[in-house]
Structure formats: C-alpha cells, structure tokens
Design a protein around this motif. Sequence first.
Motif, mmCIF file in Angstrom:
data_model
loop_
_atom_site.group_PDB
_atom_site.id
_atom_site.type_symbol
_atom_site.label_atom_id
_atom_site.label_comp_id
_atom_site.label_asym_id
_atom_site.label_seq_id
_atom_site.Cartn_x
_atom_site.Cartn_y
_atom_site.Cartn_z
ATOM 1 N N THR A 71 -94.673 4.817 13.719
ATOM 2 C CA THR A 71 -95.808 4.346 12.947
ATOM 3 C C THR A 71 -97.105 4.709 13.523
ATOM 4 O O THR A 71 -97.376 4.588 15.028
ATOM 5 C CB THR A 71 -95.618 2.687 12.915
ATOM 6 N N GLY A 115 -100.979 3.732 12.419
ATOM 7 C CA GLY A 115 -101.923 3.141 11.551
ATOM 8 C C GLY A 115 -100.808 2.335 10.351
ATOM 9 O O GLY A 115 -99.933 1.624 10.930
ATOM 10 N N ASN A 116 -101.296 2.531 9.235
ATOM 11 C CA ASN A 116 -100.450 2.029 8.030
ATOM 12 C C ASN A 116 -99.283 2.919 7.717
ATOM 13 O O ASN A 116 -98.461 2.661 6.435
ATOM 14 C CB ASN A 116 -101.189 1.625 6.930
ATOM 15 N N ARG A 117 -99.081 4.031 8.338
ATOM 16 C CA ARG A 117 -97.985 4.870 7.853
ATOM 17 C C ARG A 117 -96.843 5.027 8.762
ATOM 18 O O ARG A 117 -96.937 5.245 10.020
ATOM 19 C CB ARG A 117 -98.559 6.329 7.782
ATOM 20 N N THR A 118 -95.745 5.011 8.327
ATOM 21 C CA THR A 118 -94.360 4.723 9.148
ATOM 22 C C THR A 118 -93.619 6.149 8.752
ATOM 23 O O THR A 118 -93.246 6.332 7.521
ATOM 24 C CB THR A 118 -93.555 3.689 8.684
ATOM 25 N N SER A 148 -91.288 7.194 -0.019
ATOM 26 C CA SER A 148 -92.151 6.697 -1.185
ATOM 27 C C SER A 148 -91.311 6.006 -2.057
ATOM 28 O O SER A 148 -90.449 6.550 -2.932
ATOM 29 C CB SER A 148 -92.983 7.747 -1.898
#
Length: 102
Positions: free
Chosen positions: A43, A45-48, A76
């Motif tokens: 991960t 930030g807000n991305r995994t 997604s």
Amino acid sequence: MANLYGSICLSDIPREVMKKVMTSKGEKIFVNISIGEKKEPITFGNRTYTHYVSCAPKKDERVEGVFYGIGDLMESNPTPVAPSPEDVNNAEHLGPADDLPF
C-alpha cells in the motif's frame, strides 16, 4: 472478477528482452510479460497493489541477478448500482411468474 490496472515503467525494461518482429503493419517491438499476484499487497497512500507485471524472457534468456519487475497493478471492482426505491416503485409490473414461457 476484478479488473486490474496500474502502470509499467518503460525505462525498467531490459533492452535484451525486447524483440523486433515484422508484422503486417511493419516492424514492431514486443516484450513478453507475466502478471502475478503478490504474496503480500503493498500500500502506498490510498493505493493497494495486489499484482505485479514483469518481463518474461524465456528460461534460457534469463540473466542471474537481473530484476525483471516493471510495474504494479491494483484491483478495480466495479460497484454494482442498486435501483433506488423510487425506481422499484416505478418499475413495470410483469405479472405472475407462471406467465413466463419457460
């Protein structure tokens, strides 16, 4: 099934894995790739990132010590849109289920 998206770093692709191929549209450069699932998601930030992209040279073309990773991918999952109560109330009534032809 989830769609995968992300990016690759073109400058990380080793030149020796690039293959020139003559196609009907002229000479093109191809790179064999592999997509795999990470053992542990990463991960930032807000991305995994759950998957990776790597170059996939043939076994006899691999060079020991060369890192072939070129990018990371994340899932997604399209969120289904449920009808609102107003949509349900305004829906056309189809009649009893025994009216169906099957």
